[in-house]
Design a protein around this motif. Sequence first.
Motif, PDB file in Angstrom:
ATOM      1  N   ALA A  69      31.680  38.150  55.000  1.00  0.00           N
ATOM      2  CA  ALA A  69      32.251  36.985  54.314  1.00  0.00           C
ATOM      3  C   ALA A  69      31.670  36.851  52.914  1.00  0.00           C
ATOM      4  CB  ALA A  69      31.979  35.720  55.126  1.00  0.00           C
ATOM      5  N   VAL A  70      30.354  37.008  52.781  1.00  0.00           N
ATOM      6  CA  VAL A  70      29.729  36.912  51.460  1.00  0.00           C
ATOM      7  C   VAL A  70      30.183  38.064  50.576  1.00  0.00           C
ATOM      8  CG1 VAL A  70      27.519  36.956  50.249  1.00  0.00           C
ATOM      9  CG2 VAL A  70      27.751  35.661  52.375  1.00  0.00           C
ATOM     10  N   ALA A  71      30.277  39.267  51.145  1.00  0.00           N
ATOM     11  CA  ALA A  71      30.708  40.422  50.349  1.00  0.00           C
ATOM     12  C   ALA A  71      32.139  40.256  49.861  1.00  0.00           C
ATOM     13  CB  ALA A  71      30.572  41.692  51.187  1.00  0.00           C
ATOM     14  N   ALA A  72      33.027  39.800  50.743  1.00  0.00           N
ATOM     15  CA  ALA A  72      34.419  39.597  50.325  1.00  0.00           C
ATOM     16  C   ALA A  72      34.518  38.526  49.237  1.00  0.00           C
ATOM     17  CB  ALA A  72      35.262  39.211  51.542  1.00  0.00           C
ATOM     18  N   THR A  73      33.714  37.467  49.371  1.00  0.00           N
ATOM     19  CA  THR A  73      33.739  36.404  48.352  1.00  0.00           C
ATOM     20  C   THR A  73      33.264  36.925  47.008  1.00  0.00           C
ATOM     21  OG1 THR A  73      33.328  34.742  50.065  1.00  0.00           O
ATOM     22  CG2 THR A  73      32.920  34.104  47.788  1.00  0.00           C
ATOM     23  N   LEU A  74      32.165  37.685  47.008  1.00  0.00           N
ATOM     24  CA  LEU A  74      31.635  38.203  45.751  1.00  0.00           C
ATOM     25  C   LEU A  74      32.587  39.201  45.103  1.00  0.00           C
ATOM     26  CD1 LEU A  74      27.860  38.663  46.667  1.00  0.00           C
ATOM     27  CD2 LEU A  74      28.932  36.810  45.377  1.00  0.00           C
ATOM     28  N   LEU A  75      33.198  40.065  45.914  1.00  0.00           N
ATOM     29  CA  LEU A  75      34.154  41.023  45.353  1.00  0.00           C
ATOM     30  C   LEU A  75      35.377  40.308  44.784  1.00  0.00           C
ATOM     31  CD1 LEU A  75      34.085  43.888  48.020  1.00  0.00           C
ATOM     32  CD2 LEU A  75      33.201  43.973  45.686  1.00  0.00           C
ATOM     33  N   GLY A  76      35.923  39.356  45.544  1.00  0.00           N
ATOM     34  CA  GLY A  76      37.078  38.611  45.049  1.00  0.00           C
ATOM     35  C   GLY A  76      36.746  37.784  43.823  1.00  0.00           C
ATOM     36  N   ALA A  77      35.535  37.175  43.808  1.00  0.00           N
ATOM     37  CA  ALA A  77      35.130  36.386  42.650  1.00  0.00           C
ATOM     38  C   ALA A  77      34.969  37.264  41.423  1.00  0.00           C
ATOM     39  CB  ALA A  77      33.830  35.645  42.953  1.00  0.00           C
ATOM     40  N   ALA A  78      34.352  38.448  41.594  1.00  0.00           N
ATOM     41  CA  ALA A  78      34.167  39.339  40.446  1.00  0.00           C
ATOM     42  C   ALA A  78      35.510  39.769  39.856  1.00  0.00           C
ATOM     43  CB  ALA A  78      33.348  40.555  40.867  1.00  0.00           C
ATOM     44  N   ALA A  79      36.451  40.147  40.743  1.00  0.00           N
ATOM     45  CA  ALA A  79      37.754  40.580  40.243  1.00  0.00           C
ATOM     46  C   ALA A  79      38.531  39.422  39.620  1.00  0.00           C
ATOM     47  CB  ALA A  79      38.558  41.204  41.388  1.00  0.00           C
ATOM     48  N   GLY A  80      38.545  38.267  40.300  1.00  0.00           N
ATOM     49  CA  GLY A  80      39.312  37.139  39.795  1.00  0.00           C
ATOM     50  C   GLY A  80      38.734  36.561  38.518  1.00  0.00           C
ATOM     51  N   ILE A  81      37.399  36.462  38.451  1.00  0.00           N
ATOM     52  CA  ILE A  81      36.772  35.908  37.238  1.00  0.00           C
ATOM     53  C   ILE A  81      37.016  36.822  36.054  1.00  0.00           C
ATOM     54  CG2 ILE A  81      34.525  35.421  36.192  1.00  0.00           C
ATOM     55  CD1 ILE A  81      33.632  34.355  38.929  1.00  0.00           C
ATOM     56  N   THR A  82      36.930  38.125  36.276  1.00  0.00           N
ATOM     57  CA  THR A  82      37.204  39.062  35.179  1.00  0.00           C
ATOM     58  C   THR A  82      38.637  38.936  34.703  1.00  0.00           C
ATOM     59  OG1 THR A  82      35.558  40.590  36.085  1.00  0.00           O
ATOM     60  CG2 THR A  82      37.146  41.483  34.506  1.00  0.00           C
ATOM     61  N   LEU A  83      39.577  38.872  35.643  1.00  0.00           N
ATOM     62  CA  LEU A  83      40.982  38.764  35.267  1.00  0.00           C
ATOM     63  C   LEU A  83      41.269  37.464  34.534  1.00  0.00           C
ATOM     64  CD1 LEU A  83      43.868  39.935  35.468  1.00  0.00           C
ATOM     65  CD2 LEU A  83      44.085  38.775  37.679  1.00  0.00           C
ATOM     66  N   GLY A  84      40.727  36.359  35.032  1.00  0.00           N
ATOM     67  CA  GLY A  84      40.985  35.082  34.386  1.00  0.00           C
ATOM     68  C   GLY A  84      40.301  34.941  33.046  1.00  0.00           C
ATOM     69  N   ALA A  85      39.065  35.468  32.917  1.00  0.00           N
ATOM     70  CA  ALA A  85      38.338  35.347  31.648  1.00  0.00           C
ATOM     71  C   ALA A  85      38.940  36.213  30.562  1.00  0.00           C
ATOM     72  CB  ALA A  85      36.871  35.706  31.856  1.00  0.00           C
ATOM     73  N   LEU A  86      39.595  37.304  30.938  1.00  0.00           N
ATOM     74  CA  LEU A  86      40.213  38.168  29.926  1.00  0.00           C
ATOM     75  C   LEU A  86      41.297  37.446  29.146  1.00  0.00           C
ATOM     76  CD1 LEU A  86      40.502  41.620  31.742  1.00  0.00           C
ATOM     77  CD2 LEU A  86      39.093  41.059  29.751  1.00  0.00           C
ATOM     78  N   THR A  87      41.911  36.426  29.727  1.00  0.00           N
ATOM     79  CA  THR A  87      42.966  35.702  29.012  1.00  0.00           C
ATOM     80  C   THR A  87      42.439  34.980  27.777  1.00  0.00           C
ATOM     81  OG1 THR A  87      42.619  33.752  30.422  1.00  0.00           O
ATOM     82  CG2 THR A  87      44.265  35.358  31.136  1.00  0.00           C
ATOM     83  N   ALA A  88      41.107  34.777  27.700  1.00  0.00           N
ATOM     84  CA  ALA A  88      40.528  34.075  26.554  1.00  0.00           C
ATOM     85  C   ALA A  88      40.131  35.010  25.422  1.00  0.00           C
ATOM     86  CB  ALA A  88      39.304  33.267  26.991  1.00  0.00           C
ATOM     87  N   VAL A  89      40.096  36.314  25.674  1.00  0.00           N
ATOM     88  CA  VAL A  89      39.598  37.243  24.649  1.00  0.00           C
ATOM     89  C   VAL A  89      40.634  38.280  24.228  1.00  0.00           C
ATOM     90  CG1 VAL A  89      37.209  36.940  25.382  1.00  0.00           C
ATOM     91  CG2 VAL A  89      38.573  38.756  26.407  1.00  0.00           C
ATOM     92  N   VAL A  90      41.745  38.395  24.929  1.00  0.00           N
ATOM     93  CA  VAL A  90      42.762  39.370  24.544  1.00  0.00           C
ATOM     94  C   VAL A  90      43.783  38.714  23.631  1.00  0.00           C
ATOM     95  CG1 VAL A  90      42.451  40.715  26.646  1.00  0.00           C
ATOM     96  CG2 VAL A  90      44.126  38.864  26.603  1.00  0.00           C
ATOM     97  N   GLY A  91      44.709  39.490  23.113  1.00  0.00           N
ATOM     98  CA  GLY A  91      45.733  38.975  22.229  1.00  0.00           C
ATOM     99  C   GLY A  91      46.735  38.089  22.932  1.00  0.00           C
ATOM    100  N   GLY A  92      47.618  37.491  22.137  1.00  0.00           N
ATOM    101  CA  GLY A  92      48.560  36.528  22.690  1.00  0.00           C
ATOM    102  C   GLY A  92      49.496  37.119  23.722  1.00  0.00           C
ATOM    103  N   ARG A  93      50.074  38.291  23.432  1.00  0.00           N
ATOM    104  CA  ARG A  93      51.011  38.895  24.386  1.00  0.00           C
ATOM    105  C   ARG A  93      50.300  39.314  25.655  1.00  0.00           C
ATOM    106  NH1 ARG A  93      54.943  43.525  22.228  1.00  0.00           N
ATOM    107  NH2 ARG A  93      55.652  41.677  21.063  1.00  0.00           N
ATOM    108  N   ALA A  94      49.127  39.933  25.511  1.00  0.00           N
ATOM    109  CA  ALA A  94      48.370  40.339  26.698  1.00  0.00           C
ATOM    110  C   ALA A  94      47.939  39.125  27.518  1.00  0.00           C
ATOM    111  CB  ALA A  94      47.151  41.158  26.281  1.00  0.00           C
ATOM    112  N   ALA A  95      47.567  38.037  26.833  1.00  0.00           N
ATOM    113  CA  ALA A  95      47.175  36.828  27.564  1.00  0.00           C
ATOM    114  C   ALA A  95      48.344  36.258  28.354  1.00  0.00           C
ATOM    115  CB  ALA A  95      46.634  35.788  26.589  1.00  0.00           C
ATOM    116  N   ARG A  96      49.535  36.302  27.753  1.00  0.00           N
ATOM    117  CA  ARG A  96      50.713  35.799  28.485  1.00  0.00           C
ATOM    118  C   ARG A  96      51.025  36.687  29.679  1.00  0.00           C
ATOM    119  NH1 ARG A  96      52.397  34.850  23.133  1.00  0.00           N
ATOM    120  NH2 ARG A  96      53.557  36.808  23.083  1.00  0.00           N
TER     121      ARG A  96
END
Length: 619
Positions: A69-96
């Motif tokens: 359970a902890v491993a699945a949470t950490l893996l999902g959090a790492a992937a989701g946080i990376t995906l969501g945070a990228l919307t703040a640093v990439v260009g407008g089209r990529a963010a959309r």
Amino acid sequence: MGVITLAMLGSLAVLAVAGAVVWGQQADRPDPSAVLRGPTAGHPLGTDRLGRDLLARLLAATWPSLLPAVAATLLGAAAGITLGALTAVVGGRAARLLGALINLLLAFPALLVAMFFAALFGAGAGGAVFALAVACAPGFARITQTLAAQVAGTDFMAAARVLGLRRHRLLLRHVLPHIAEPLMLNTAVAAGSALVALSGLSFLGLGVQPPSYDWGLMLSQGLDRIYTEPLPAVAPGIAIVYATVAFQLLGEMLAGAAVRQARPRPEEEPVAHAARADRPASTDHVLEVEDLRVVLPTADGVVRPVRGVTLTLRRGELVGLVGESGSGKSLAALAVADLLPDDARVTWTTHRFLGADAESLTREQRRRQLATGMALIFQNPASAFNPSLRLGRQMTEAVRAHRGTPRAEAVEQALAQLQRVGLPAGRRLLRSRPFQLSGGQRQRVAIAAASMMRPDLIIADEPTTALDVTVQRQIMDLLRRVRREDATAILFISHDIALVADACDRVLVMYGGTIVENLPARELAAGARHPYTRMLVASVPDLAADRDPPPLTIEGGPPDPCGTAPGCPFHDRCPHRLDRCAVDSPVLSPLRPEHEVACWRPLPAAPLGGARETEEVEK
């Protein structure tokens, strides 16, 4: 709650580490002579189909149940946080595109996604962990996207982009550190949900496979005999609930710790309400406040932005409140309007509004009195109005809620108020939203909305600061008309000394959280007696003055709102200070009728052209 949470997590940690070592052999040892036994002294939870002790298996299954359970949470959090945070640093089209991808992933139920990928990866603990990580990643991505969007528009992010920082540096240095705290709290809470989901996959045969076992598989195996022996099924369920509650409480404890760290408790101060002066209320006064004090807890310590404000407003009076930024003007007004945060501590000696003592009213009566008798006009009407609602609904909401006015009648009243403030296109305007209007139009609508209840007091918090000179004069003309026609008292907060002197009847000068001078507006230029007031007036640009010398400025800065130094708050910057000024704080005392000053050494009244003469004296 913290003690209980730590005890629960500690017990789970001990069982996870010691369970397999202490009870592992007993949990795996079959006993053909004790197959499917019920609870006995030797086997408190009974035995399974191979005669193995269920209590030993329940305790030994702590690590195989919690770790995935902890491993699945950490893996999902790492992937989701990376995906969501990228919307703040990439260009407008990529963010959309990333935002569209997150929305698409969220469209599928997480449990169905977990079941699909568990079947795709193959039954087993590893496949269940990766399946659940894929299922919970979109939720983390959406939370991170929302938090990162608040950081993406800040000035320091723009400065970092100008400096040419690469995206990974923007992500690691400027985005993630500012949103780490809520993400950690969500991760702790998500671990409990992941435990339930993994147990559910094992219950369905998509998770842990025999001969391995976890609480979900034990629950599935015990369900066959629940009507004859309920403990083999109930015990794993209790274990799952126990661990899930522990993770949920961990998230609550972390959230509470974060709030306490950001908002330390203010120091206990004597409540001044009980020491209220028993002076009869004046029928001519709309508002009477004596010794108003505000204490705010912050991350940097306790702040005292208002330190003993005394003010009165008579019916139909226009009073200006001036002072440097940070002097406490807006916070004093918000304290009067009961709009400060819940953790703010507000005290006073006397507080009467419309003749009623604030202490004699219940909270509900106080709110109704303020809603019907007081109105606020904020500096930025673009943020004061709800952008998603039409102006007509926002203007008529108060009269419909507090006076029960029918909708059609409320609309007619709103149209009359718009006509009154010079906006004739009423019905079309009522159907508009705030962003469809210019700044001057929004401010006129704000004045019209404030006048809907015909309040006895209007607090105008710098309503002309963001407007050009022409619109400023129009707004001031509107406020004068409201005062004249409705006999409304107006507290006008502004930085514009010249505007206040021209428009107001009386001026309150505020510095360091307290009123240092109260005088008629017509005497502001030549009759100011406090050194701070005199220097404020002298710093106003004069088109007729000599342009060669630099404009007068007040050296130094305002006092620290976190400090508690004795004496006059202005003594560090005052050229006329006495030794007493550093020790004793002066009180607001009358010099003559309608003129009060808080100074141990009031200046003599300046002659005509006193501003320029004062400048010579200061030099």
